[in-house]
Design a protein around this motif. Structure first.
Motif, PDB file in Angstrom:
ATOM      1  N   TYR A 180     -41.830-132.221 -17.807  1.00 26.30           N
ATOM      2  CA  TYR A 180     -42.475-131.039 -17.217  1.00 26.30           C
ATOM      3  C   TYR A 180     -43.579-130.495 -18.105  1.00 26.30           C
ATOM      4  O   TYR A 180     -43.927-129.327 -18.053  1.00 26.30           O
ATOM      5  CB  TYR A 180     -41.469-129.940 -16.889  1.00 26.30           C
ATOM      6  N   GLY A 181     -44.176-131.340 -18.936  1.00 24.74           N
ATOM      7  CA  GLY A 181     -45.225-130.827 -19.806  1.00 24.74           C
ATOM      8  C   GLY A 181     -44.605-130.041 -20.943  1.00 24.74           C
ATOM      9  O   GLY A 181     -43.425-130.203 -21.237  1.00 24.74           O
ATOM     10  N   LYS A 182     -45.394-129.171 -21.563  1.00 21.62           N
ATOM     11  CA  LYS A 182     -44.910-128.542 -22.791  1.00 21.62           C
ATOM     12  C   LYS A 182     -44.305-127.162 -22.564  1.00 21.62           C
ATOM     13  O   LYS A 182     -44.783-126.402 -21.757  1.00 21.62           O
ATOM     14  CB  LYS A 182     -46.066-128.423 -23.780  1.00 21.62           C
ATOM     15  N   GLY A 183     -43.233-126.904 -23.315  1.00 18.79           N
ATOM     16  CA  GLY A 183     -42.805-125.536 -23.552  1.00 18.79           C
ATOM     17  C   GLY A 183     -42.211-124.697 -22.428  1.00 18.79           C
ATOM     18  O   GLY A 183     -42.110-123.504 -22.560  1.00 18.79           O
ATOM     19  N   LYS A 184     -41.834-125.320 -21.304  1.00 21.12           N
ATOM     20  CA  LYS A 184     -41.322-124.478 -20.229  1.00 21.12           C
ATOM     21  C   LYS A 184     -39.801-124.525 -20.117  1.00 21.12           C
ATOM     22  O   LYS A 184     -39.237-124.010 -19.156  1.00 21.12           O
ATOM     23  CB  LYS A 184     -41.928-124.931 -18.900  1.00 21.12           C
ATOM     24  N   THR A 187     -37.495-121.241 -19.046  1.00 16.92           N
ATOM     25  CA  THR A 187     -37.573-120.769 -17.661  1.00 16.92           C
ATOM     26  C   THR A 187     -36.962-121.763 -16.693  1.00 16.92           C
ATOM     27  O   THR A 187     -36.311-121.371 -15.738  1.00 16.92           O
ATOM     28  CB  THR A 187     -39.021-120.539 -17.195  1.00 16.92           C
ATOM     29  N   GLU A 188     -37.203-123.050 -16.908  1.00 19.99           N
ATOM     30  CA  GLU A 188     -36.672-124.052 -15.993  1.00 19.99           C
ATOM     31  C   GLU A 188     -35.147-124.027 -16.017  1.00 19.99           C
ATOM     32  O   GLU A 188     -34.495-124.176 -14.979  1.00 19.99           O
ATOM     33  CB  GLU A 188     -37.181-125.447 -16.353  1.00 19.99           C
TER      34      GLU A 188
ATOM     35  N   ILE B 138     -40.053-116.445 -13.036  1.00 19.06           N
ATOM     36  CA  ILE B 138     -39.103-117.559 -13.150  1.00 19.06           C
ATOM     37  C   ILE B 138     -38.995-118.319 -11.830  1.00 19.06           C
ATOM     38  O   ILE B 138     -38.789-119.527 -11.803  1.00 19.06           O
ATOM     39  CB  ILE B 138     -37.726-117.030 -13.610  1.00 19.06           C
ATOM     40  N   PRO B 142     -42.218-125.921 -10.484  1.00 16.78           N
ATOM     41  CA  PRO B 142     -43.335-126.841 -10.277  1.00 16.78           C
ATOM     42  C   PRO B 142     -43.837-126.859  -8.828  1.00 16.78           C
ATOM     43  O   PRO B 142     -45.051-126.887  -8.603  1.00 16.78           O
ATOM     44  CB  PRO B 142     -42.732-128.193 -10.655  1.00 16.78           C
ATOM     45  N   GLU B 184     -49.513-136.841 -20.287  1.00 20.67           N
ATOM     46  CA  GLU B 184     -48.393-136.301 -21.065  1.00 20.67           C
ATOM     47  C   GLU B 184     -47.035-136.649 -20.463  1.00 20.67           C
ATOM     48  O   GLU B 184     -46.064-136.838 -21.165  1.00 20.67           O
ATOM     49  CB  GLU B 184     -48.512-134.766 -21.178  1.00 20.67           C
ATOM     50  N   LEU B 185     -46.959-136.697 -19.142  1.00 16.00           N
ATOM     51  CA  LEU B 185     -45.654-136.856 -18.502  1.00 16.00           C
ATOM     52  C   LEU B 185     -45.060-138.239 -18.734  1.00 16.00           C
ATOM     53  O   LEU B 185     -43.895-138.378 -19.045  1.00 16.00           O
ATOM     54  CB  LEU B 185     -45.749-136.575 -17.001  1.00 16.00           C
ATOM     55  N   LEU B 326     -40.489-114.114 -22.091  1.00 14.96           N
ATOM     56  CA  LEU B 326     -39.964-115.475 -22.001  1.00 14.96           C
ATOM     57  C   LEU B 326     -40.393-116.348 -23.179  1.00 14.96           C
ATOM     58  O   LEU B 326     -39.896-117.455 -23.348  1.00 14.96           O
ATOM     59  CB  LEU B 326     -40.424-116.137 -20.691  1.00 14.96           C
ATOM     60  N   ILE B 328     -43.263-117.760 -23.467  1.00  8.74           N
ATOM     61  CA  ILE B 328     -44.064-118.861 -22.952  1.00  8.74           C
ATOM     62  C   ILE B 328     -45.528-118.466 -22.934  1.00  8.74           C
ATOM     63  O   ILE B 328     -45.916-117.543 -22.221  1.00  8.74           O
ATOM     64  CB  ILE B 328     -43.611-119.240 -21.532  1.00  8.74           C
ATOM     65  N   PRO B 329     -46.360-119.148 -23.718  1.00 10.63           N
ATOM     66  CA  PRO B 329     -47.783-118.829 -23.678  1.00 10.63           C
ATOM     67  C   PRO B 329     -48.435-119.422 -22.431  1.00 10.63           C
ATOM     68  O   PRO B 329     -48.132-120.544 -22.043  1.00 10.63           O
ATOM     69  CB  PRO B 329     -48.332-119.491 -24.938  1.00 10.63           C
ATOM     70  N   GLU B 449     -55.269-130.722 -14.128  1.00  8.21           N
ATOM     71  CA  GLU B 449     -54.068-131.054 -14.872  1.00  8.21           C
ATOM     72  C   GLU B 449     -52.856-130.365 -14.250  1.00  8.21           C
ATOM     73  O   GLU B 449     -51.811-130.986 -14.057  1.00  8.21           O
ATOM     74  CB  GLU B 449     -54.253-130.608 -16.318  1.00  8.21           C
ATOM     75  N   SER B 453     -49.670-132.473 -12.757  1.00 16.15           N
ATOM     76  CA  SER B 453     -48.387-132.479 -13.458  1.00 16.15           C
ATOM     77  C   SER B 453     -47.323-131.735 -12.662  1.00 16.15           C
ATOM     78  O   SER B 453     -46.176-132.165 -12.608  1.00 16.15           O
ATOM     79  CB  SER B 453     -48.534-131.898 -14.861  1.00 16.15           C
ATOM     80  N   THR B 457     -43.878-133.403 -11.441  1.00 16.04           N
ATOM     81  CA  THR B 457     -42.602-132.853 -11.901  1.00 16.04           C
ATOM     82  C   THR B 457     -41.750-132.448 -10.704  1.00 16.04           C
ATOM     83  O   THR B 457     -40.546-132.732 -10.663  1.00 16.04           O
ATOM     84  CB  THR B 457     -42.841-131.638 -12.808  1.00 16.04           C
TER      85      THR B 457
END
Lengths: 317, 509
Positions: A180-184, A187-188, B138, B142, B184-185, B326, B328-329, B449, B453, B457
């Protein structure tokens, strides 16, 4: 003709300048040292701190320069293309093995001379609070439903993927990896879209304290200093699990020994400084200083392990 | 709550914090305003200096830089038609057109005013609703983010100017460029031709600098060579009037709506400023009832500056939700702020609000202070900055040329990026000549992107079942909005064709 003369005289002058520079470098360091940083996130934060720390003890400016991309490949390639002088060093990690075995760069860890290991970061396995009580419950569920457990990873071949593979191989279960890519991950997990995730403890800590997520196991042999409540996989009976992300300093192979010694000494002083210890607690990494010899052994051992693992996962190219 | 507020006030009401906010705002505006320098870069440069500061001071410095940069991006977008940041890309069309008409100061003033209003209101929304918003954020998995991004793509309809077809071509070109590099995936290399450097792919900022700046520079030089500029260039009086109270009254409603939009999109991790700005722009255009006014979009309608600027600054408030609650940035800039918070021992997450409430409130104070300082700086700055229009275009182009080359290198310290920037620039010039709009290319690059992604996902979460995209109310809602946008667009185009046909028939008869 005049122009040609002018240009050639400029070139001669430039080559003289450059030449005099390299001859003057009998005492290391006689100019600034450039430290290539391969990633963002904690790697970059810690890298910047280390650069500042080295600066104090080395007596020269150390400039951290970001060269991200390709899971570290771009930065390693840069160092490989530079002269082995000690003025170009890299803030490296296990990525030196994953980039090579993943076919991203055509050279392996032997291209670099280890200087010193500075820190390790320990991945942890976390789930949503209330879903699984402990690792055995998770293993039992995954055994009953092969391939059903959704495990979040940053991406195929990423360090979190390799760590997950080691954990679930040890448990003897098959799971479904979700990139799922970076850093999540938090939350997931909270939303229940994935069942488990392997990430750095810093991402989970606050949620664990708030009782929303639960860290089930750490993959290091010893418990993590910042999260002493989390048991290790070895304590839980999975003796073979020992994966950590080390970070350290390296230069290109062939760098003069005394240059490496100088940086190594500066790194050693900084590794035991109160600033570095305070930073390790705040950011959440473990200090693990190794000298160049011990560091070299560690890299070689890890490379063998990672190569085998990536082969098993079909990721070796 | 009250004692926390007082404690936070004591932390932030110091001389050091005041200086930090001023310095950060100033650096942010400058870095945001210069094409090729970004506020992410300013943040990265500031970060090491904050290590030795008091937490409140260091964090105020970072936040002020972030906010200054978000606001500053509009300056170059309006004055020279090159967005200083991706978030300002939507501002170019109308902002630059206004500047050409000699209304630069009005456009800049409007941008500053609505940026401040948008930013402050979003902060208030965030303070009041942080719990609610983080629960809402939240819900965006995806599948939902994919639908949101797809909806973002439907704004191509609005950006495509004359030809929808050309707009779509441009959008797809952007998407294709984004696939270069490492995936990346799956960890797979795409279009890298075995070159390690190419693994880093096409950076959005590098491409954007090239696409907007290089064609501009080429145009100016060509005009100079053909001696056209001597005829066209007339400095005249550069006006420095600022928009007044009437203006605020007229657009207040639009600003509010765009602020709401920006705040909610900012709260969703992984979307951020550019989507909000583009959606706000197309919202402003679509909600305009007067067909004559609607026609002026893209040709210098002030609402085309107001909407994206309000929205992209509202993102700053929204983005604090996933960042603080959270951890998360939402984008590279907030990722650097996260690093700064961690170094000062402020660990974002649900416990932050319980364990370290004064720190949270001091962050709020710092943001408010930053907005006030940025506002004062910018309003006074406009008088001087519009003078840049008095500089001969080819002189200005030389300066821009230097900045874009340096700028594209320092983003990732990569020489390859300079070549990519030049290539993208020539490509952009070519697109201009064949009348394919540039902005949808940037949209494709921005959203490419995320759209890819999140789609993949979501599909792997559902084991390949497409139904996941219709399994929640949120995603169905976005899907309906997309259908609606496309249907309206098709209707409009059909009507246009009929009108032309009628005219043609009449002419023939």
């Amino acid at each position: 003709m005049k122009i040609v003369k002018k240009i050639s005289s400029i070139l001669v002058a430039m080559s003289l300048l450059l030449g005099s520079n390299s001859f003057a470098a009998d005492k290391f360091p006689s100019k600034y040292v450039e430290m290539t940083v391969l990633f963002g996130g904690t790697a970059k934060s810690v890298g910047q701190l280390v650069a500042k720390g080295l600066e104090k003890n080395l007596g020269a400016t150390v400039v951290p320069v970001s060269r991200p991309g390709g899971g570290g490949a771009v930065g390693y390639k840069y160092i490989q293309s530079r002269p082995a002088s000690g003025y170009d060093i890299v803030w490296n990690s296990n990525s030196v093995s994953t980039t090579f075995h993943g076919g991203k760069v055509p050279f392996n860890f032997k291209t670099f001379a280890p200087i010193a290991a500075m820190s390790i970061e320990v991945p942890v396995l976390a789930v949503k609070a209330g879903s699984f009580k402990d690792i055995n419950e998770l293993a039992a569920y995954a055994k009953k439903n092969p391939g059903k457990l959704k495990v979040g990873i940053s991406g195929k071949g990423a360090f979190t993927h390799l760590t997950s593979a080691i954990i679930f191989d040890a448990l003897g279960v098959k799971v479904n990896y979700i990139s799922y890519g970076k850093g999540k991950a938090p939350t997931e997990l909270l939303a229940g879209r994935i069942d488990a995730a392997v990430q750095w403890p810093g991402q989970f800590r606050s949620f664990d304290k708030a009782g929303q997520l639960k860290m089930l196991a750490a993959t290091s042999p010893k418990r993590i200093a910042s999260d002493p409540g989390v048991p290790t996989m070895q304590e839980l009976g999975y003796k073979k699990v020992d994966v950590t992300m080390w970070r350290g300093l390296a230069a290109k192979k062939g760098t003069p020994k005394d240059h490496i010694k100088a940086i190594e000494a500066a790194a050693k002083t900084y590794a035991s400084s109160p600033e570095f210890i305070a930073a390790s607690k705040k950011i959440g990494f473990e200090i693990n200083y190794l000298d160049s010899k011990a560091f070299g052994k560690k890299i070689a051992a890890d490379d063998k392990k990672i190569g085998q693992l990536m082969k098993n996962l079909g990721l070796k190219k | 709550m009250i004692e926390n507020l007082i404690a936070a006030f004591h932390m932030t009401a110091t001389l050091e914090v005041f200086f930090a906010v001023c310095l950060g705002s100033f650096a942010g505006i400058i870095f945001g305003a210069i094409p090729g320098l970004t506020y992410s870069m300013a943040l990265a440069l500031m970060l090491p200096f904050t290590f030795t500061m008091e937490p409140a001071t260091g964090i105020s410095l970072l936040l002020a830089t972030y906010i200054g940069g978000m606001t500053g991006g509009s300056i170059s977008a309006i004055l020279i038609g090159i967005p200083g940041t991706p978030s300002a890309a939507a501002t170019v069309a109308d902002g630059y057109a206004l500047a050409k008409k000699g209304e630069a100061s009005i456009a800049l003033g409007a941008a500053v005013i609505v940026s401040t209003i948008g930013g402050l209101i979003s902060l208030i929304i965030m303070i009041l609703l942080v719990d609610f918003i983080s629960k809402f954020a939240i819900k965006f998995g995806p599948a939902e983010i994919f639908m949101l991004v797809l909806f973002g793509f439907s704004t191509i309809c609005g950006l495509a100017e004359r030809s929808l077809f050309r707009g779509l071509v441009a959008g797809v070109l952007g998407l294709m460029l984004m696939t270069i590099g490492i995936d990346e995936l799956e960890g797979v290399q795409r279009f890298t031709f075995g070159n390690v450097q190419m693994l880093q792919g096409v950076n959005l900022l590098v491409a954007m600098i090239g696409l907007f700046a290089v064609p501009h520079i080429l145009e100016v030089f060509l005009q100079r060579i053909n001696k056209e500029d001597k005829v066209n260039f007339d400095v005249g009086e550069v006006k420095t009037t600022l928009p007044g109270f009437q203006f605020i009254k007229k657009y207040f409603n639009l600003v509010l709506r765009c602020t709401g939009l920006g705040t909610s999109i900012g709260a969703i991790p992984g979307s951020g400023g550019p989507i909000a700005a583009f959606l706000a722009y197309s919202h402003a255009k679509n909600s305009e009832k007067d067909p004559k006014e609607k026609d002026t979009f893209g040709k210098g309608n002030i609402a085309g500056v107001v909407a994206p600027e309000a929205a992209n600054n509202a993102v700053t408030g929204g983005a604090m939700v996933p960042l603080l609650s959270l951890g998360i940035p939402g984008d590279p800039a907030t990722a650097i702020i996260l690093g700064g918070l961690l170094i000062h021992g402020i660990v974002p997450g649900p416990m932050l609000f319980i364990e370290n409430a004064p720190a949270v409130y001091s962050i709020y104070f710092a943001i408010v202070a930053a907005y006030i300082v940025v506002f004062i700086f910018q309003v006074n700055f406009i008088k001087y900055i519009v003078k840049i229009l008095k500089v001969q275009p080819h002189h200005l182009a030389c300066a821009i040329l230097i900045m874009v080359v340096v700028g594209s290198y320092v983003i990732r310290n990569s020489f390859l990026d300079i070549y990519i920037m030049i290539l993208m620039g020539l490509f952009g010039y070519f697109l201009n000549r064949i009348k394919i709009p540039i902005t949808p290319v940037v949209l494709g690059l921005v959203l490419g992107e995320a759209i890819e992604s999140n789609y993949r996902t979501a599909m792997s979460l559902s084991s390949g079942e497409i139904s996941i995209f219709f399994s929640s109310i949120v995603s169905v809602l976005f899907f309906l909005l997309i259908i609606l946008t496309i249907a309206l667009q098709v209707k409009k185009r059909i009507l246009e064709i009929r009108k032309q046909k009628n005219q043609f028939d009449k002419g023939a008869a």
